[in-house]
Structure formats: structure tokens, C-alpha cells
Design a protein around this motif. Sequence first.
Motif, PDB file in Angstrom:
ATOM      1  N   GLY A 131     -30.506  37.745  -0.210  1.00  0.00           N
ATOM      2  CA  GLY A 131     -31.912  37.358  -0.207  1.00  0.00           C
ATOM      3  C   GLY A 131     -32.176  35.890   0.048  1.00  0.00           C
ATOM      4  O   GLY A 131     -33.221  35.377  -0.338  1.00  0.00           O
ATOM      5  N   CYS A 132     -31.237  35.213   0.681  1.00  0.00           N
ATOM      6  CA  CYS A 132     -31.409  33.792   0.972  1.00  0.00           C
ATOM      7  C   CYS A 132     -31.230  33.527   2.460  1.00  0.00           C
ATOM      8  O   CYS A 132     -30.523  34.250   3.148  1.00  0.00           O
ATOM      9  N   SER A 133     -31.877  32.474   2.921  1.00  0.00           N
ATOM     10  CA  SER A 133     -31.665  31.942   4.266  1.00  0.00           C
ATOM     11  C   SER A 133     -31.434  30.454   4.118  1.00  0.00           C
ATOM     12  O   SER A 133     -31.956  29.826   3.194  1.00  0.00           O
ATOM     13  N   ILE A 134     -30.666  29.895   5.030  1.00  0.00           N
ATOM     14  CA  ILE A 134     -30.506  28.444   5.082  1.00  0.00           C
ATOM     15  C   ILE A 134     -31.121  27.978   6.381  1.00  0.00           C
ATOM     16  O   ILE A 134     -30.801  28.487   7.451  1.00  0.00           O
ATOM     17  N   TYR A 135     -32.059  27.029   6.258  1.00  0.00           N
ATOM     18  CA  TYR A 135     -32.754  26.451   7.414  1.00  0.00           C
ATOM     19  C   TYR A 135     -32.352  25.002   7.559  1.00  0.00           C
ATOM     20  O   TYR A 135     -32.208  24.280   6.573  1.00  0.00           O
ATOM     21  N   TRP A 136     -32.199  24.571   8.820  1.00  0.00           N
ATOM     22  CA  TRP A 136     -31.813  23.206   9.145  1.00  0.00           C
ATOM     23  C   TRP A 136     -32.701  22.682  10.261  1.00  0.00           C
ATOM     24  O   TRP A 136     -33.040  23.404  11.194  1.00  0.00           O
ATOM     25  N   SER A 137     -33.090  21.409  10.138  1.00  0.00           N
ATOM     26  CA  SER A 137     -33.687  20.678  11.257  1.00  0.00           C
ATOM     27  C   SER A 137     -33.250  19.224  11.135  1.00  0.00           C
ATOM     28  O   SER A 137     -32.796  18.793  10.080  1.00  0.00           O
ATOM     29  N   VAL A 138     -33.395  18.471  12.210  1.00  0.00           N
ATOM     30  CA  VAL A 138     -32.966  17.072  12.218  1.00  0.00           C
ATOM     31  C   VAL A 138     -33.641  16.284  11.102  1.00  0.00           C
ATOM     32  O   VAL A 138     -33.015  15.514  10.403  1.00  0.00           O
ATOM     33  N   GLY A 139     -34.914  16.486  10.894  1.00  0.00           N
ATOM     34  CA  GLY A 139     -35.647  15.694   9.910  1.00  0.00           C
ATOM     35  C   GLY A 139     -35.530  16.161   8.479  1.00  0.00           C
ATOM     36  O   GLY A 139     -35.963  15.467   7.561  1.00  0.00           O
ATOM     37  N   THR A 140     -34.960  17.354   8.244  1.00  0.00           N
ATOM     38  CA  THR A 140     -34.953  17.897   6.887  1.00  0.00           C
ATOM     39  C   THR A 140     -33.575  18.220   6.338  1.00  0.00           C
ATOM     40  O   THR A 140     -33.464  18.569   5.173  1.00  0.00           O
ATOM     41  N   ASP A 141     -32.520  18.161   7.135  1.00  0.00           N
ATOM     42  CA  ASP A 141     -31.186  18.594   6.750  1.00  0.00           C
ATOM     43  C   ASP A 141     -31.213  20.109   6.527  1.00  0.00           C
ATOM     44  O   ASP A 141     -32.134  20.782   6.959  1.00  0.00           O
ATOM     45  N   ALA A 142     -30.218  20.669   5.863  1.00  0.00           N
ATOM     46  CA  ALA A 142     -30.117  22.115   5.646  1.00  0.00           C
ATOM     47  C   ALA A 142     -30.352  22.430   4.177  1.00  0.00           C
ATOM     48  O   ALA A 142     -29.773  21.781   3.296  1.00  0.00           O
ATOM     49  N   HIS A 143     -31.201  23.441   3.931  1.00  0.00           N
ATOM     50  CA  HIS A 143     -31.519  23.838   2.559  1.00  0.00           C
ATOM     51  C   HIS A 143     -31.661  25.347   2.467  1.00  0.00           C
ATOM     52  O   HIS A 143     -32.225  25.981   3.362  1.00  0.00           O
ATOM     53  N   ALA A 144     -31.191  25.910   1.358  1.00  0.00           N
ATOM     54  CA  ALA A 144     -31.330  27.336   1.090  1.00  0.00           C
ATOM     55  C   ALA A 144     -32.728  27.626   0.564  1.00  0.00           C
ATOM     56  O   ALA A 144     -33.258  26.877  -0.258  1.00  0.00           O
TER      57      ALA A 144
END
Length: 194
Positions: free
Chosen positions: A80-93
Amino acid sequence: MESSSGTGRMGVRAGVAIGVVAASILAGAGSAQARHIGAFDVGGAIEQAYDRAGGTAALGNPTGPESNAQGGKFQVFDRGCSIYWSVGTDAHAVCGLIRDKWGALGWERSPLGFPLSDERPAGKDGSGRATQFPSGQILWSQATGAHPVWGAILARWQEAGSDRGRYGLPTGDEFDYEGGKAQDFQGGRITWTP
């Protein structure tokens, strides 16, 4: 041996190496190597966030490969988790009902954008959870459910101490109210008019 364009073997190797480095940087992978977890690879900044969150024990195995998000990357895991990453935000679950609420709002295309933090304890007693986004937060507790706080209501709520202050956690989403907006919290209602 020279090619007909005059590029030797070293030039081809250098070109391939530069292409690999550029692809890694664009993918948020940095210098990290992807590793096989379950049926798919997890790598780069997503792999680092996966390990930070507790890896397989906390998030489970990936359900698919790393995919493109608007302006970044994401990967979904079977608990039930996803990890999202972008240049300005780093990666977070982003997990559970906070993830579901964010998805209902439009994921990274929502007014909230990409996650800026991993989940943290929330509420006066710390039994809730919250995830920070560039334009607000989504907060959840067993008693209140998952709700975003953003815009002018967010500013007033933060002035009053956020989730540990006078108003506590949101008990519902923002709604239209007397020509403006309002949102109910454990400790009362915050209203806003233009």
C-alpha cells in the motif's frame, strides 16, 4: 580500429559512458546501482527511500518497474505504499490512506505536488500520521480519516500550532462556505473569505 566517422573504440566507450551517466542523473539514480527485489529492480533515490522506510519488511516488494510521473519517477509496492521522486523534492514514501487521498486529488498533478517528506507522527498525542507537500499536508488518524490542509486555511492553521495546536487534526476536507472556504478540525472550524 577506426570507424568511418573517425571515432575510435575509446570514443564510442566514452560516448556510451556519458549517455549512461546522463540517463542515471535524469532518472534520479545518481551513482547507485539498482538491485533486484521480488520481480523488479529498485534503484537510485527510490532505492534509498525504500531502505530508509524499512525495505521489504515495511513496504513489501515492488509491483512493477519504476515509472514516469509528471516531472519525476515513482514505484509502487505491495503493502500500500508508493515512492515518488522529483528533482526538487527527493524521494519519499506515501502510504495507506494518505496515499489514497493524494491519489484521489490527482497524485503529483494535484495542487499539492510531489511529497516533500516521509510520513511523520501527527496530532496532539502523536497517534496520527502526516505527509508534507509543497502546497500543504495530508493528515490522517483513526478517528478523523485522511484530509488535506492547504491554501489560506493552511496558513491560519499553522499560525495556531498546526496539528499539535488549538485546532488539531482536520476532520473533513475544505468546503465552500459563505463566499469563501471553511474546514473543520478537532478543535473547531477555520474559515476564509477573499
